[in-house]
Design a protein around this motif. Structure first.
Motif, mmCIF file in Angstrom:
data_model
loop_
_atom_site.group_PDB
_atom_site.id
_atom_site.type_symbol
_atom_site.label_atom_id
_atom_site.label_comp_id
_atom_site.label_asym_id
_atom_site.label_seq_id
_atom_site.Cartn_x
_atom_site.Cartn_y
_atom_site.Cartn_z
ATOM 1 N N VAL A 35 14.726 11.645 59.757
ATOM 2 C CA VAL A 35 14.363 10.246 59.972
ATOM 3 C C VAL A 35 15.467 9.366 59.397
ATOM 4 N N PHE A 38 12.788 4.238 58.629
ATOM 5 C CA PHE A 38 11.368 3.982 58.797
ATOM 6 C C PHE A 38 11.088 2.609 58.205
ATOM 7 N N SER A 158 14.547 6.689 54.540
ATOM 8 C CA SER A 158 14.938 7.840 55.344
ATOM 9 C C SER A 158 14.391 9.109 54.718
ATOM 10 N N PHE A 202 4.530 -0.115 62.621
ATOM 11 C CA PHE A 202 5.479 0.768 61.955
ATOM 12 C C PHE A 202 6.499 1.281 62.981
ATOM 13 N N THR A 203 7.759 1.363 62.566
ATOM 14 C CA THR A 203 8.829 1.788 63.473
ATOM 15 C C THR A 203 9.565 2.988 62.881
ATOM 16 N N LEU A 204 10.152 3.790 63.761
ATOM 17 C CA LEU A 204 10.795 5.034 63.346
ATOM 18 C C LEU A 204 11.997 5.313 64.243
ATOM 19 N N TYR A 206 14.803 8.601 64.637
ATOM 20 C CA TYR A 206 14.891 9.974 64.139
ATOM 21 C C TYR A 206 15.696 10.884 65.061
ATOM 22 N N PHE A 234 5.228 13.368 62.085
ATOM 23 C CA PHE A 234 5.374 12.214 61.201
ATOM 24 C C PHE A 234 4.156 11.327 61.438
ATOM 25 N N ARG A 296 7.221 3.710 67.817
ATOM 26 C CA ARG A 296 6.581 2.550 67.187
ATOM 27 C C ARG A 296 5.074 2.687 67.319
ATOM 28 N N ILE A 311 1.953 8.037 54.216
ATOM 29 C CA ILE A 311 3.034 8.459 55.109
ATOM 30 C C ILE A 311 3.258 9.940 54.898
ATOM 31 N N GLN A 313 5.374 13.526 56.493
ATOM 32 C CA GLN A 313 6.343 14.153 57.385
ATOM 33 C C GLN A 313 6.328 15.651 57.110
#
Length: 346
Positions: A35, A38, A158, A202-204, A206, A234, A296, A311, A313
């Motif tokens: 990632v 985030f 990250s 929330f945005t990601l 990766y 995630f 997202r 959160i 992962q």
């Protein structure tokens, strides 16, 4: 005394079974989730036209408490690293999981602690090299850093989870596991005469490899049974936190049958999967590789108060290579045939 044709065939079967008890190439599973960033994006209005700036977010949202950890574990034929967690000193600090590799091929991989951060191509090349060269190992690594609720685009949060397993010889099993977890209590504050609510997602960004492979010789050999699984995920969750009597109001975005978007009040923790991939040897067996993935969540309506944010992962990999039951039966018949020969000679 001559050996009968039946005995000859049994001996031949035994030799065939013995020859098939080793493989010269590999079975591999890899889960690599790196990632790069985030964070969150927010608007003042449900129409998502009036964006909340990073400076305003820093004023509105604070993290009052939290815990961050990463953990790894590995296994190869009964040896390896048990689940080993590493904790960050603060909720936005670095939690560097223990890198571990167990198995006879660890010295050939060239991987070390955090060496695969940002190295998508290296992880993919190792995946393919392990298949072609019959590497044998169970491996895992993890690291997370930066603010989970990031308002500074120059310093994004990250994290990397890496789990890989490979076997190149029969009757072997290998595994790797890698996890990151954040549990935060956030406070949403609005200035007097300021906004009454914000709409947040929330945005990601990766990079991802989730793939299982086996070499052609194992694929074509009916005396070998190969199994492999790989997965990566995630997740982010958000919910009202009323532990101090100041729970914020959470509205969850829903779309009605007529296309209208509404926000329904929700008190429980809402879990969103931003990444969820898995692969094994069933179905199409295509695997997933993404060198520039983005995701997202839906938007949530937040009104002033306390919220909990979680959160997670995770990467997992498992492989095994064993003899087919029929192969063992042939070997047993061959041994019986040899015993019959000895009795005839006596």
């Amino acid at each position: 005394m001559k050996i009968s044709k039946i005995t000859k065939s049994l001996v031949a079967g035994c030799a065939l079974a013995g020859a098939s008890l080793s493989a010269n190439a590999g079975v591999v599973a890899t889960s690599y989730l790196d990632v790069q960033s985030f964070g969150i994006v927010a608007y003042f209005d449900a129409a998502l036209t009036d964006k909340v700036s990073n400076e305003q977010l820093a004023q509105f949202i604070t993290v009052s408490s939290g815990q961050r950890s990463s953990s790894t574990s590995t296994g190869f034929n009964g040896a390896g690293l048990p689940n080993t967690p590493a904790f960050a000193p603060t909720n936005d600090g670095i939690a560097d999981g223990v890198f571990n590799c167990v198995g006879p091929s660890c010295g050939l991989t060239g991987v070390s602690n955090n060496s695969l951060v940002g190295n998508y191509n290296t992880a993919l090349n190792l995946h393919n090299d392990s298949r072609d060269n019959g590497y044998s190992y169970g491996m895992a690594d993890a690291i997370v850093s930066g603010s989970a609720l990031n308002f500074d685009p120059t310093n994004p949060a990250s994290g990397m989870t890496y789990a890989a397993a490979s076997v190149g010889s029969n009757n072997s099993v290998a595994s790797g596991n890698s996890d990151i977890a954040d549990s935060l209590t956030t406070v949403l504050n609005f200035e007097l005469n300021g906004p009454t609510e914000i709409y947040l997602a929330f945005t990601l960004a990766y990079k991802l490899i989730v793939d299982t492979v086996k070499s052609a010789d194992i694929e074509s050999d009916p005396t070998q049974v190969a199994n492999a699984t790989a997965s990566a995920s995630f997740q982010v969750g958000i919910g009202s936190d009323d532990s101090t009597g100041n729970g914020g109001a959470l509205g969850v975005q829903r779309q009605l049958d007529d296309g209208t978007v509404v926000y329904l009040n929700e008190d429980d923790l809402e879990i969103v999967n931003l990444v969820s991939e898995a692969d094994d040897f069933t179905g199409s067996n295509t695997g997933v590789t993404e060198d520039g993935g983005v995701a997202r969540s839906e938007f949530f309506r937040l009104r002033a108060g306390d919220f909990q944010v979680s959160i997670g992962q995770k990467s997992t990999a498992r492989v095994s290579l064993v003899s087919a039951p029929g192969t063992l039966a042939i070997a047993g018949l061959g041994l019986l045939g040899l015993a019959a020969v000895r009795r005839r000679k006596s």
